[in-house]
Structure formats: structure tokens, C-alpha cells
Design an enzyme around this catalytic site. Structure first.
Site, PDB file in Angstrom:
ATOM      1  N   GLU A 105      34.738 -34.917 -32.130  1.00  8.70           N
ATOM      2  CA  GLU A 105      34.340 -33.052 -32.577  1.00  8.70           C
ATOM      3  C   GLU A 105      35.542 -31.924 -31.475  1.00  8.70           C
ATOM      4  O   GLU A 105      35.834 -32.335 -30.499  1.00  8.70           O
ATOM      5  CB  GLU A 105      33.104 -33.246 -31.049  1.00  8.70           C
ATOM      6  CG  GLU A 105      32.244 -31.989 -31.046  1.00  8.70           C
ATOM      7  CD  GLU A 105      31.842 -30.932 -32.347  1.00  8.70           C
ATOM      8  OE1 GLU A 105      32.663 -30.707 -33.063  1.00  8.70           O
ATOM      9  OE2 GLU A 105      31.147 -30.625 -32.987  1.00  8.70           O
ATOM     10  N   ASP A 106      34.726 -31.112 -31.842  1.00  9.56           N
ATOM     11  CA  ASP A 106      36.330 -29.452 -31.370  1.00  9.56           C
ATOM     12  C   ASP A 106      35.614 -29.658 -29.338  1.00  9.56           C
ATOM     13  O   ASP A 106      36.452 -29.197 -29.183  1.00  9.56           O
ATOM     14  CB  ASP A 106      36.779 -28.501 -32.028  1.00  9.56           C
ATOM     15  CG  ASP A 106      35.119 -28.549 -32.346  1.00  9.56           C
ATOM     16  OD1 ASP A 106      33.877 -27.973 -31.779  1.00  9.56           O
ATOM     17  OD2 ASP A 106      34.517 -26.368 -33.033  1.00  9.56           O
ATOM     18  N   ASP A 109      29.201 -27.861 -26.019  1.00  9.76           N
ATOM     19  CA  ASP A 109      28.871 -26.636 -25.597  1.00  9.76           C
ATOM     20  C   ASP A 109      27.786 -27.323 -24.152  1.00  9.76           C
ATOM     21  O   ASP A 109      27.462 -27.286 -23.481  1.00  9.76           O
ATOM     22  CB  ASP A 109      29.112 -25.104 -26.454  1.00  9.76           C
ATOM     23  CG  ASP A 109      28.969 -24.030 -25.271  1.00  9.76           C
ATOM     24  OD1 ASP A 109      29.028 -23.729 -24.108  1.00  9.76           O
ATOM     25  OD2 ASP A 109      28.382 -23.204 -25.752  1.00  9.76           O
ATOM     26  N   PHE A 158      34.326 -18.264 -23.649  1.00 10.42           N
ATOM     27  CA  PHE A 158      34.194 -19.168 -25.828  1.00 10.42           C
ATOM     28  C   PHE A 158      36.197 -18.869 -26.197  1.00 10.42           C
ATOM     29  O   PHE A 158      37.129 -17.486 -25.494  1.00 10.42           O
ATOM     30  CB  PHE A 158      33.376 -17.639 -26.417  1.00 10.42           C
ATOM     31  CG  PHE A 158      33.007 -17.985 -27.681  1.00 10.42           C
ATOM     32  CD1 PHE A 158      32.285 -18.763 -28.101  1.00 10.42           C
ATOM     33  CD2 PHE A 158      34.501 -17.150 -28.850  1.00 10.42           C
ATOM     34  CE1 PHE A 158      32.465 -19.266 -29.341  1.00 10.42           C
ATOM     35  CE2 PHE A 158      33.873 -18.157 -30.112  1.00 10.42           C
ATOM     36  CZ  PHE A 158      33.064 -18.567 -30.254  1.00 10.42           C
ATOM     37  N   ARG A 171      41.645 -19.977 -35.984  1.00  8.68           N
ATOM     38  CA  ARG A 171      42.030 -21.323 -36.847  1.00  8.68           C
ATOM     39  C   ARG A 171      43.292 -22.403 -36.698  1.00  8.68           C
ATOM     40  O   ARG A 171      43.325 -23.391 -36.273  1.00  8.68           O
ATOM     41  CB  ARG A 171      41.832 -21.613 -37.681  1.00  8.68           C
ATOM     42  CG  ARG A 171      39.008 -21.879 -37.181  1.00  8.68           C
ATOM     43  CD  ARG A 171      39.257 -22.692 -38.725  1.00  8.68           C
ATOM     44  NE  ARG A 171      37.475 -22.524 -39.360  1.00  8.68           N
ATOM     45  CZ  ARG A 171      35.979 -22.491 -38.236  1.00  8.68           C
ATOM     46  NH1 ARG A 171      36.527 -23.507 -36.971  1.00  8.68           N
ATOM     47  NH2 ARG A 171      35.348 -22.584 -38.750  1.00  8.68           N
TER      48      ARG A 171
HETATM   49  P1  5GP Z   1      26.927 -27.414 -28.814  1.00  2.32           P
HETATM   50  O1  5GP Z   1      25.922 -27.424 -29.618  1.00  2.32           O
HETATM   51  O2  5GP Z   1      27.159 -28.329 -27.728  1.00  2.32           O
HETATM   52  O3  5GP Z   1      26.354 -25.460 -28.157  1.00  2.32           O
HETATM   53  O4  5GP Z   1      28.096 -26.442 -29.655  1.00  2.32           O
HETATM   54  C1  5GP Z   1      29.052 -26.964 -29.966  1.00  2.32           C
HETATM   55  C2  5GP Z   1      30.505 -26.075 -30.949  1.00  2.32           C
HETATM   56  O5  5GP Z   1      30.105 -24.812 -30.985  1.00  2.32           O
HETATM   57  C3  5GP Z   1      30.649 -26.267 -31.503  1.00  2.32           C
HETATM   58  O6  5GP Z   1      31.348 -27.651 -32.503  1.00  2.32           O
HETATM   59  C4  5GP Z   1      31.464 -25.255 -31.730  1.00  2.32           C
HETATM   60  O7  5GP Z   1      31.613 -24.862 -32.989  1.00  2.32           O
HETATM   61  C5  5GP Z   1      30.703 -24.067 -31.163  1.00  2.32           C
HETATM   62  N1  5GP Z   1      31.225 -23.980 -29.774  1.00  2.32           N
HETATM   63  C6  5GP Z   1      30.999 -23.706 -28.299  1.00  2.32           C
HETATM   64  N2  5GP Z   1      31.697 -23.404 -27.860  1.00  2.32           N
HETATM   65  C7  5GP Z   1      33.053 -23.044 -28.161  1.00  2.32           C
HETATM   66  C8  5GP Z   1      33.738 -22.138 -28.040  1.00  2.32           C
HETATM   67  O8  5GP Z   1      34.095 -21.936 -26.756  1.00  2.32           O
HETATM   68  N3  5GP Z   1      34.584 -21.207 -28.648  1.00  2.32           N
HETATM   69  C9  5GP Z   1      34.703 -21.595 -30.182  1.00  2.32           C
HETATM   70  N4  5GP Z   1      34.750 -20.889 -31.234  1.00  2.32           N
HETATM   71  N5  5GP Z   1      32.789 -22.674 -30.875  1.00  2.32           N
HETATM   72  C10 5GP Z   1      32.872 -22.851 -29.507  1.00  2.32           C
END
Ligand code: 5GP
Length: 190
Positions: A105-106, A109, A158, A171
Site C-alpha cells: 500500500e502507498d 492514514d 497531505f 504521481r
Molecule cells: P485510509 O483508508 O488509511 O484513511 O486511506 C488510505 C488511502 O488514502 C491511501 O491509499 C491514499 O490513497 C489516501 N491517502 C491518505 N493520506 C494521503 C496523503 O497524504 N496523500 C495522498 N496522496 N493520499 C493519501
């Protein structure tokens, strides 16, 4: 999305993690994962689109036999807030029952996306299931989730670049960064 420049680098306020730092961390994670899975075979599944670049760099540093696949899951629209709901737009094609699976996963959050995907894959009865995340934002967590392999821990800002987007932009940046303020809004470029 606000005004964007002809050169993506010009829209960056601050580089948070450099290309060199990322490469070094990928070396370390690749070595660690290779050692942990020695003698085993892996199925590595990356989450589209954000994890694609991290995935490409990471798997080339892992020396155990592997198959690769991808899944598209959306929890964010073109905004910076988690919607809390996860939709699978493209599924894997690999049968993972009895296999050692690693999910790439990238960024984690709130953790909602990954916890959804983890239980989705657990139901398919893999021999094991681990998570490698490029970035971890523990400050925003809503569910109890810790990546097994983590690139970098960051604050609640972010970030974009190295696969991560803002409104599908940035990206292609080779580093992880924070865009200039005008990117977030529709004001004229400073
Ligand atoms: P979560 O479900 O953990 O809140 O969110 C995960 C997804 O939210 C990540 O796979 C990504 O796509 C997006 N995301 C969360 N934080 C960031 C951030 O700081 N930058 C970007 N570009 N995407 C984020």
C-alpha cells in the site's frame, strides 16, 4: 484543483523524503522481506494506483520467487478526506488460498482502506498475510492497524509524489513532497 505549472517540480513547496532516502529504504525493506520469506514463495498484491511505484521498486529488491497482482480500491475521491467507505473497482486474478500474501500500500492514514482489504483477503484463506506500506500516518488512525513493513512514518500532512496523487496529479514526482498552497484551491498562482 488550483492552477498547475508546466513543470511539476515548480508546484512543490517542500520535499519531505528525497529520491535517495526512498531508494535506501527500499534496499533495507527488500533485504528484510527477502530474509523473512527465505525458502517461501510470495504473492505480492499492490493497491492501484498509488502503490505502483513503490511496488515496482520494492519487488526488484526481493529475491524470493513471487507472483504479482493488483487491486483497485477507492476510499478517497478527489479530496483529501477519507470517506470511510471502500469500493473494489478491480479485483485480483490470483487464487491466494494457502499462499503467502503481501499487500503493498502507498500510505496508511485512517487505516480504513487497509483494514477492509485485509479482511477481504483473509476470507480467501491465505497461509499468511502481511502488509508493506511506504508511508504511515499513525496520527490519523481510526482502526488498530500497524504495517508489518513500513517505509517512513510521517505527520498528518497531505503528501504527494512517488505514486501518490492530489486530484490525480503529481504521481510522477520521484520524491515525496508537499505541494504549494495554490494547488489546493482555485486561487490564482502566486
Ligand atoms: P485510509 O483508508 O488509511 O484513511 O486511506 C488510505 C488511502 O488514502 C491511501 O491509499 C491514499 O490513497 C489516501 N491517502 C491518505 N493520506 C494521503 C496523503 O497524504 N496523500 C495522498 N496522496 N493520499 C493519501
Amino acid at each position: 484543483m488550483g492552477h498547475i505549472s508546466a513543470n511539476v517540480h515548480d508546484d512543490i513547496k517542500k520535499v519531505l523524503i528525497t529520491e535517495e532516502q526512498i531508494a535506501k529504504r527500499c534496499d533495507e525493506l527488500g533485504a528484510e522481506i527477502s530474509a523473512d520469506y527465505a525458502g517461501k514463495e510470495l504473492v505480492v498484491i499492490f493497491v492501484l494506483k498509488g502503490a505502483s511505484i513503490f511496488f515496482a521498486d520494492l519487488i526488484r529488491r526481493i529475491n524470493v520467487p513471487m507472483q504479482v497482482d493488483s487491486i483497485a480500491a477507492a476510499s478517497y475521491g478527489n479530496t483529501t478526506k477519507s470517506s470511510g467507505t471502500v469500493r473494489i473497482d478491480k479485483d485480483i486474478e490470483t487464487a491466494i488460498e494457502g499462499r503467502h500474501v503481501m499487500l503493498v500500500e502507498d500510505i496508511i492514514d485512517t487505516g480504513l482502506t487497509l483494514s477492509y482489504l485485509k479482511s477481504y483477503f483473509e476470507r480467501q484463506k491465505p497461509a499468511s498475510l502481511k502488509v508493506a506500506a511506504l508511508l504511515d500516518k499513525p496520527g490519523a488512525r481510526k482502526v488498530d492497524l500497524v504495517p508489518d513493513y513500513n517505509g517512513f512514518t510521517i505527520g498528518n500532512e497531505f503528501v504527494v509524489g512517488y505514486g501518490l496523487d492530489y486530484a490525480q496529479h503529481f504521481r510522477n514526482l520521484p520524491y515525496i513532497a508537499i505541494p504549494k498552497d495554490y494547488v489546493w484551491n482555485d486561487e490564482e498562482k502566486e
